[in-house]
Every structure is written in C-alpha cells, then in structure tokens.
Motif scaffolding. Sequence first.
Motif, PDB file in Angstrom:
ATOM      1  N   GLY A  67      -3.279  16.379  -5.696  1.00  0.00           N
ATOM      2  CA  GLY A  67      -1.728  16.391  -6.264  1.00  0.00           C
ATOM      3  C   GLY A  67      -0.758  16.040  -5.491  1.00  0.00           C
ATOM      4  O   GLY A  67       0.523  16.297  -5.669  1.00  0.00           O
ATOM      5  N   LYS A  68      -0.983  15.402  -4.315  1.00  0.00           N
ATOM      6  CA  LYS A  68       0.163  15.091  -3.575  1.00  0.00           C
ATOM      7  C   LYS A  68       0.544  13.573  -3.747  1.00  0.00           C
ATOM      8  O   LYS A  68       1.795  13.095  -3.685  1.00  0.00           O
ATOM      9  N   VAL A  69      -0.301  12.710  -3.860  1.00  0.00           N
ATOM     10  CA  VAL A  69       0.159  11.271  -4.028  1.00  0.00           C
ATOM     11  C   VAL A  69      -0.004  10.888  -5.154  1.00  0.00           C
ATOM     12  O   VAL A  69      -0.688  11.007  -6.227  1.00  0.00           O
ATOM     13  N   LEU A  70       1.058  10.214  -5.773  1.00  0.00           N
ATOM     14  CA  LEU A  70       1.364   9.601  -7.072  1.00  0.00           C
ATOM     15  C   LEU A  70       1.659   8.252  -7.047  1.00  0.00           C
ATOM     16  O   LEU A  70       2.506   7.716  -6.112  1.00  0.00           O
TER      17      LEU A  70
ATOM     18  N   SER B 173       4.701   8.405  -4.403  1.00  0.00           N
ATOM     19  CA  SER B 173       5.168   9.627  -3.511  1.00  0.00           C
ATOM     20  C   SER B 173       4.056  10.227  -2.974  1.00  0.00           C
ATOM     21  O   SER B 173       2.769  10.301  -3.448  1.00  0.00           O
ATOM     22  N   ARG B 174       4.285  10.572  -1.931  1.00  0.00           N
ATOM     23  CA  ARG B 174       3.105  11.330  -1.165  1.00  0.00           C
ATOM     24  C   ARG B 174       3.275  12.665  -0.843  1.00  0.00           C
ATOM     25  O   ARG B 174       2.533  13.417   0.087  1.00  0.00           O
ATOM     26  N   ASP B 175       4.368  13.216  -1.599  1.00  0.00           N
ATOM     27  CA  ASP B 175       4.463  14.683  -1.556  1.00  0.00           C
ATOM     28  C   ASP B 175       4.881  15.543  -2.857  1.00  0.00           C
ATOM     29  O   ASP B 175       5.653  16.251  -3.075  1.00  0.00           O
TER      30      ASP B 175
ATOM     31  N   PHE C  71      -7.367   6.058  -9.204  1.00  0.00           N
ATOM     32  CA  PHE C  71      -7.739   6.561  -7.962  1.00  0.00           C
ATOM     33  C   PHE C  71      -9.156   6.564  -7.977  1.00  0.00           C
ATOM     34  O   PHE C  71      -9.789   7.000  -8.815  1.00  0.00           O
ATOM     35  N   LEU C  72      -9.785   6.008  -6.762  1.00  0.00           N
ATOM     36  CA  LEU C  72     -11.168   6.075  -6.570  1.00  0.00           C
ATOM     37  C   LEU C  72     -11.490   6.895  -5.452  1.00  0.00           C
ATOM     38  O   LEU C  72     -11.340   6.181  -4.303  1.00  0.00           O
ATOM     39  N   GLY C  73     -11.642   8.191  -5.567  1.00  0.00           N
ATOM     40  CA  GLY C  73     -11.671   8.946  -4.169  1.00  0.00           C
ATOM     41  C   GLY C  73     -10.010   8.809  -3.632  1.00  0.00           C
ATOM     42  O   GLY C  73      -8.986   9.063  -4.343  1.00  0.00           O
ATOM     43  N   ASP C  74      -9.968   8.728  -2.364  1.00  0.00           N
ATOM     44  CA  ASP C  74      -8.799   8.384  -1.529  1.00  0.00           C
ATOM     45  C   ASP C  74      -8.184   6.875  -1.660  1.00  0.00           C
ATOM     46  O   ASP C  74      -7.067   6.657  -1.294  1.00  0.00           O
TER      47      ASP C  74
ATOM     48  N   LEU D 210      -9.765  -7.568  -9.963  1.00  0.00           N
ATOM     49  CA  LEU D 210      -9.532  -5.911  -9.224  1.00  0.00           C
ATOM     50  C   LEU D 210      -9.453  -6.191  -7.935  1.00  0.00           C
ATOM     51  O   LEU D 210     -10.175  -6.690  -7.194  1.00  0.00           O
ATOM     52  N   TYR D 211      -8.493  -5.216  -7.422  1.00  0.00           N
ATOM     53  CA  TYR D 211      -8.522  -5.147  -6.119  1.00  0.00           C
ATOM     54  C   TYR D 211      -8.445  -3.671  -5.467  1.00  0.00           C
ATOM     55  O   TYR D 211      -8.201  -2.937  -6.234  1.00  0.00           O
ATOM     56  N   ILE D 212      -8.839  -3.580  -4.374  1.00  0.00           N
ATOM     57  CA  ILE D 212      -8.654  -2.176  -3.798  1.00  0.00           C
ATOM     58  C   ILE D 212      -8.097  -1.901  -2.567  1.00  0.00           C
ATOM     59  O   ILE D 212      -8.134  -2.891  -1.762  1.00  0.00           O
ATOM     60  N   VAL D 213      -7.194  -0.683  -2.561  1.00  0.00           N
ATOM     61  CA  VAL D 213      -6.275  -0.281  -1.226  1.00  0.00           C
ATOM     62  C   VAL D 213      -7.465   0.691  -0.777  1.00  0.00           C
ATOM     63  O   VAL D 213      -7.225   1.888  -1.390  1.00  0.00           O
ATOM     64  N   ARG D 214      -7.736   0.472   0.315  1.00  0.00           N
ATOM     65  CA  ARG D 214      -8.617   1.726   1.034  1.00  0.00           C
ATOM     66  C   ARG D 214      -7.569   2.559   1.611  1.00  0.00           C
ATOM     67  O   ARG D 214      -6.592   2.286   2.107  1.00  0.00           O
ATOM     68  N   ASN D 215      -7.748   3.932   1.664  1.00  0.00           N
ATOM     69  CA  ASN D 215      -7.277   5.078   2.077  1.00  0.00           C
ATOM     70  C   ASN D 215      -5.851   4.944   1.478  1.00  0.00           C
ATOM     71  O   ASN D 215      -5.061   5.282   2.202  1.00  0.00           O
ATOM     72  N   ALA D 216      -5.491   4.792   0.232  1.00  0.00           N
ATOM     73  CA  ALA D 216      -4.239   4.473  -0.230  1.00  0.00           C
ATOM     74  C   ALA D 216      -3.626   6.074  -0.432  1.00  0.00           C
ATOM     75  O   ALA D 216      -2.456   6.081  -0.407  1.00  0.00           O
ATOM     76  N   ALA D 217      -4.398   7.215  -0.098  1.00  0.00           N
ATOM     77  CA  ALA D 217      -3.951   8.616  -0.291  1.00  0.00           C
ATOM     78  C   ALA D 217      -3.566   9.015   1.258  1.00  0.00           C
ATOM     79  O   ALA D 217      -2.939  10.091   1.408  1.00  0.00           O
ATOM     80  N   GLY D 218      -3.743   8.028   2.208  1.00  0.00           N
ATOM     81  CA  GLY D 218      -3.441   8.372   3.569  1.00  0.00           C
ATOM     82  C   GLY D 218      -2.541   7.223   4.207  1.00  0.00           C
ATOM     83  O   GLY D 218      -1.496   7.143   3.915  1.00  0.00           O
ATOM     84  N   LYS D 219      -3.163   6.641   4.972  1.00  0.00           N
ATOM     85  CA  LYS D 219      -2.579   5.328   5.664  1.00  0.00           C
ATOM     86  C   LYS D 219      -3.245   4.036   5.029  1.00  0.00           C
ATOM     87  O   LYS D 219      -4.360   3.850   5.298  1.00  0.00           O
TER      88      LYS D 219
END
Length: 629
Positions: free
Chosen positions: A129-132, A144-146, A167-170, A182-191
């Motif tokens: 619920g933090k990253v949109l 948004s990360r908050d 989202f696929l996990g983080d 298709l492309y993937i951004v690893r750790n999109a919910a973090g860095k």
Amino acid sequence: MMSSVQRPGVDKWESVGPYASARTVECLVKPDGGSVILASGPSTPGGFWSEDSGATWQPVKPPTPYPVGTVLVGNHADPKRWWLTTTSLPGVHESGVFRSDDRGATWERLDVELMHGDSIQTIAAHRRGKVLVGVGAQGGTYVSRDGGDSWQNEDLSENLAVIKVAFLGDDLVFQTQQDQLLYIVRNAAGKPQPPKPLTLLKDGQLLSSWEAAGQTIAVVVLGTDGDGGLVVSRDAGVTWAAPRKELSGGTVLVSTSQAGDQILHQSSAATWLDSGDGFRKVEQPGETARSFCPLPEGGWLIADRVHGLYSTADWKLFNLVGVPAASVTALAVAEGTVLAGTETGLFRSSVPVAGPEWETPGGLSLDGNHIVDLDVSTENPSLVWRTRRVDQKSTIERSLDAGKSWKKGLVRPDAVYAVHIHPLDPNRVIHSFGYLKNDKEVLGVRTTDDAGVSWFEHDHGRFYIDLVADPANPDGVWMASYTNGLYYSADFGKSWESKTAEEANAVLVTTGGSGGSRVLIGGETIRYSDDRGDTFQTARMDHRDPLRVVAFAQHDGVLFAATAGIWYPGNPAVITAGQGVLRSRDNGNTWHDASGDLPGLDVRALAVDPGQPCLYAGLHGGSVHRLAL
C-alpha cells in the motif's frame, strides 16, 4: 441486491437489477478475517463494494459527475483505503488520482503533476500500500512511494511508452506500445533497477495475453509452427516453465491471495485453473471473464464482462451475485413485465421485480447486440417493437408475448434509432434510420401499415432520436432531431415541417394535469408549447447548467425527465454531467429534483408501471432503479 442509506425527506429509489457487466473484482482481506470486495463495470464510473461476499452491494461514487473513465484499486494492507483514477474531459474535468480512507464516501485529489495533455489510464498498487504506479495516455509512468502523498514522473521504462503494468512481488512488469514486449523493473517498490526485457519469446512468436500477481506471471504466446501456448513463471520471471501447448490461444488471468497464486486460462475450447497444484479443466459461467479472485472464506469470484459477477465453490456450479452495472439504453413496461434494453442485449423481469437476476431472451453478447429503443402498444400491451444493432447491421423486430420471444423483421446495413407504435392502430409503426448511399447520407423514417410486412422509406435529410404519435391527429407524428430541433409530420412520416430549431432529444405530449394537453421537448433545457409547436416557452428548473434531457415519462398528471452525462466530441465539444431525474407537478411549467438517493445521476431511460404504480429509471453503468409513485 444493492443497498443504500436512506435519508429522510428524499425520494427513495430501490436497485432492482439486473446484475450484468463486471470488469474487475478485487478481494481485500480485513484484519478480522473477513473481506471487502471491490468490483467495477466497464461503463460504471466508480464501482461497487461489498462486505458480505456479494450478498449486497454499495455504490462507489466517483469524485466527478462527468462521464469519465475510472479505475478502482484497493489497499491490501488497509482495506479501508482505496485509490481511483479518472480520465480527463477537456474543459470540465482534469485527469487525476484520488484517495479515500472512508470506503469512497469522500475523495481527496492527490497532487499528481501530469505532462501537458496527459490523462491517467490505469494504476497499479503494491500490496503493502505504499508504492503506486499510474500510466498516462502518452505512455509515461507516475509514481508515489508514500501511499499517494507525493508523486514523481519517474521514467521507469527508460523512454518506452507503457500501456499496461502489474506488480510482481516488489518488481514491476510492463508492456510497451512500440514493440508489444514485456519488460521488468526489479525492485520497483524500493530502489528501481533499469528495465530489462523478459526473454520468453522466440523468433516468430507474438505475445497475445498476459497477467501478473504475487510471484506469478503467465503469458499466452502465439507461435507459427505450433510452438506457442501458455508460458508460466512462478518466481517473478527468473525461470520459465516449458510452454503448455494444449493451452494455446485465448486469454489468461492471474490472482493472488493468502493461499498463493492462481492462474485461469480460458479459450473457446476449454477453461483451465491452476490453484498451485497443477492445471485442471473447469467449467466457466461465461466466455468473457476479465478478472477473478479467491475468497478468504473459501470459493472464488469471477467477473464476466457481459453477464456480471459470479461466485463458485467448485467451478461447477455458479451463482450470479453482482453487480448492477448494466448500461441501460431503453426501458418499457409490457404485459406484466419490465424490459431493459442494454448495450449487450435485452433483460426481462416480471413485475413487481423480485430480484436482480432477470431473464435474457435471445442471450447477451459483448459486441453487436445493442438494444436502441423499445415501444409497447397502448392497444395491446403484449405487443412490443424494438430497434437493435447487431453484427454491423440493424434490425427492427416485433414481440407478441411481452418480450419473451422476437420475430426478426427488417434487416438493414444501416443505423436505427427510435421506434414508435401508433396508439390507435398497432399495425402502424414508424422508426428512424440513417445510412450511406453512394457516399451520401440518407436519413429519415420508415413506416408500415401492416405490422412490418411492407415498409416505406422517407428521406428527410436528418436523423430522429425520438418519435411520438400526435393524439390529436391519427396521422400526426412528433419527431425530435437533437440539434436539428423538433419536426412534425401530418401524414405519418411522408412529409415534415420544422416546429423549432431548439435542441430536442426527447418529446412528450402530456395526457393529463391541470394545464391540459401540451407538447414538451427536452434538450439543454425543457421547453413546452400550448399551440401545437408554433411557439415554445422555457420551463423553470432548479438545476445546474449544463444538462441534457434525454427521456420523459408521465403518470397521473405528474411528469418526469431523465438527464444524462453526455460527451459529444466536436468544436465545440458537448459535455454535460448527468443530474438524475426531474419531476414536474404543474404540467411542465416548473421542474424539481427527484433523484433522492439514486446512486448514479447519468439516467438514460424512464418507464412507468401504472399497475404498481412505480417509475423505473435506467442508468448508464448502473442498471435499473425503481421509485414508488
């Protein structure tokens, strides 16, 4: 059914169905183990929510009354918090992202600075619920990360235009406009890391359908030499199973829950479900499933684009549990029944309507089954005529049993609009049409004097969207032609004369009231005439400008008008917000709001059942509601 909070002193409307047209369904697990279900329809701004597994539904009112596209998502970490995106309507509503912490009762516009001319099309929310991540029409991503407090225009895709995200996990998976890969951004919910292509396609293969949730991504691959099929990764795209060739074509859906990730593959051949223990063949309630989710109390919910929201415990038996999201385009009360024409077909229920599961004579269809208009004979209440657009053609059809069965009549490769049965002679019918002939528009009416055995075409050079017989003249017909104004024919459509150039979407000849018979037209306002259309006066209305009146009804001297949310592109564009139902108790001189607790104000059709008595209102994306008279 759909419940609502009744407010004292207001008109009390009741949702009576039909259940139809579910696009998405999402299950948010509450801390006490229960769940909040969010559902949406393809034409419903906002959506619906339920806390009792779909036994009752509450409407999610959007933050704007205008006819915009919306996407509703929930917070799995806090089921009371939801986000809603709205597309833009130039001049009246800017696209944005909104947040609610009270289940949609109020909405806060979030501070998202969009690129010039951009409009949010969809949004994905991380399960914590933090990253949109919102996607704009131009393919950019807003992040948004908050939880939505602040937003940045982050280029997660490195200048690749994005059309879909999940989202696929983080991590974040996205599909591009340019190469449809298709492309993937690893750790999109973090860095976030730079995007990398998911290398699952071989030369000559094409991506057909994909979904991702939890740690699972499933892709339908089309091959040239029988090497396509369903390709699945259950570790966020790190490794991929071999293609399942028996699951070729069709579409795939993925859902996640506390019990794990699940995959649903559907095609014209069969439907397969993998709940984590391998694929098994299952039944399906329809052929147009768009979303599904497991329930924490057991079982599943399936959102079907045409038929509605189904529940099942075993994928063998299905119960229709929601949602009232049909886009009603026509209403009529025939012998002991109410008929609702929609964009996907005809619904029918005996009166009084007892529940949201209506009959569907002839079935429903995603494309090419639009009921445009309905009319019931005053001489024979079992006789109904309808205009219908189906498979790039139009038909004018008749029912002799109050809509239970239909006899196909005239079939034409053109557009059809209004239909009207003469009140004194049920064999006389008139309907409006339009088509191209040698690059020239032919617009006007067709008439029959023998119940459709033969038709006579009259080119008027304009289309009509409402037709009403003149009770003072057996051959007279009033014809409403939108911005062309109101016309009158004294010889049942052979010739015409202009009565006013004022906008006329709907026409009504009153049959009672203290003012006697008069002609009313509805457009950007309501006007009335007491001299058979020679002059018109503007009615007094307590409404907000602008509006569009699109339908009338009357009962026992009381008049009703439907107002719709309209967007007609052009220069200038015509944009109005629906303002519900209006009522007049003085034969149309003054009009006041009668919407009461009606959950939606975009009303497209009205019909009166004098036997109950009650008024039915057909909503765009909101099915049918009933008001006791």
